[in-house]
Design an enzyme around this catalytic site. Structure first.
Site, PDB file in Angstrom:
ATOM      1  N   PHE A 184      39.620  41.295  35.976  1.00 38.38           N
ATOM      2  CA  PHE A 184      38.579  42.078  36.627  1.00 38.38           C
ATOM      3  C   PHE A 184      39.045  42.590  37.974  1.00 38.38           C
ATOM      4  CE2 PHE A 184      36.211  39.253  33.864  1.00 38.38           C
ATOM      5  CZ  PHE A 184      35.172  40.041  33.379  1.00 38.38           C
ATOM      6  N   ASP A 185      38.644  43.804  38.285  1.00 39.45           N
ATOM      7  CA  ASP A 185      38.659  44.254  39.669  1.00 39.45           C
ATOM      8  C   ASP A 185      37.542  43.497  40.382  1.00 39.45           C
ATOM      9  OD1 ASP A 185      39.108  45.946  41.965  1.00 39.45           O
ATOM     10  OD2 ASP A 185      37.283  47.011  41.379  1.00 39.45           O
ATOM     11  N   ALA A 186      37.656  43.364  41.694  1.00 36.87           N
ATOM     12  CA  ALA A 186      36.598  42.686  42.456  1.00 36.87           C
ATOM     13  C   ALA A 186      35.578  43.691  42.990  1.00 36.87           C
ATOM     14  CB  ALA A 186      37.201  41.880  43.600  1.00 36.87           C
TER      15      ALA A 186
END
Length: 230
Positions: free
Chosen positions: A9-11
């Site tokens: 995941f991107d944050a």
């Protein structure tokens, strides 16, 4: 059996609400420096910061240069006195204290996915900021690790950050890895370069240029288990 046993995941603006955190941290910083945080002043900073991050993604500027430049340029643009480097440190301290989630559903989604897949964050940004925000948001309990560009010395969209993350996670078969993120130029492009399936988190319903390879597109994070666990 689910196709993906590793989901990255991107944050920011995927799991964590960076826009909300930035608004709070920037306003707090400006007030400390005696600057009125009105809409025009905030936008001046955002424009300068966004341009520098675009340069960083393209390899046109170093990370340390960006940190020294953004508030220096901002102070000059609004004709205010101050030390841009110190102002940046102040801002990062405030930013790290705001662990806003994109939606209240994020922990539930991660909990469901973590039952069948290894989850990790791969994010651009700064170690102390991102690690603290992840920890204080509560989502760290569902994650195997958090890989931050500053620590790995590589920013998305370079594939190197994925190479490092997957090596650390012990993942060899990229056919079973999915990247989920909101940024075409950072998350999706990096996944394409690394040979990883990409899921574009696109709550605003934007159109994607044809040069990006997008396996899935979701407007609501709650839709992710339906595509990732099929």
């Amino acid at each position: 059996m689910a196709k993906y046993y590793c989901i990255l995941f991107d944050a920011d603006n995927t799991l964590l609400d960076f826009d909300a955190a930035e608004n709070k941290a920037l306003a707090e910083t400006l007030v400390e420096y005696g600057i009125e945080p009105d809409a025009g002043t905030l936008q001046t900073y955002r424009d300068i910061n966004s341009e520098l991050w675009r340069q960083l993604e393209k390899g046109q500027i170093r990370r340390d240069k960006l940190m020294g430049e953004r508030f220096t340029r901002f102070l000059k643009a609004i004709n205010a006195a101050g030390d841009g480097v110190e102002m940046n440190r102040c801002y990062l301290d405030h930013l790290s204290s705001h662990p806003d989630l994109m939606t209240p559903n994020v922990p539930d989604v991660l909990g469901e996915l973590s039952e069948v897949a290894t989850l990790a964050i791969v994010t651009n940004g700064f170690e102390k900021v991102q690690s603290r925000r992840v920890a204080e948001s509560g989502i760290g309990a569902y994650l195997e690790d958090v890989f931050v560009s500053e620590k790995l010395d590589s920013e998305k969209p370079s594939r190197r950050i994925f190479d490092s993350a997957l090596r650390a996670l012990g993942v060899e078969n990229r056919e079973h890895v999915l990247m989920v993120g909101d940024s075409l130029t950072s998350d999706i492009r990096a996944a394409n370069r690394a040979g990883i399936d990409a899921c574009w988190y696109n709550p605003e319903g934007k159109a994607a240029p044809p040069e990006y390879s997008i396996r899935y597109e979701i407007a609501d994070i709650r839709a992710l288990p339906d595509v990732a666990l099929q």
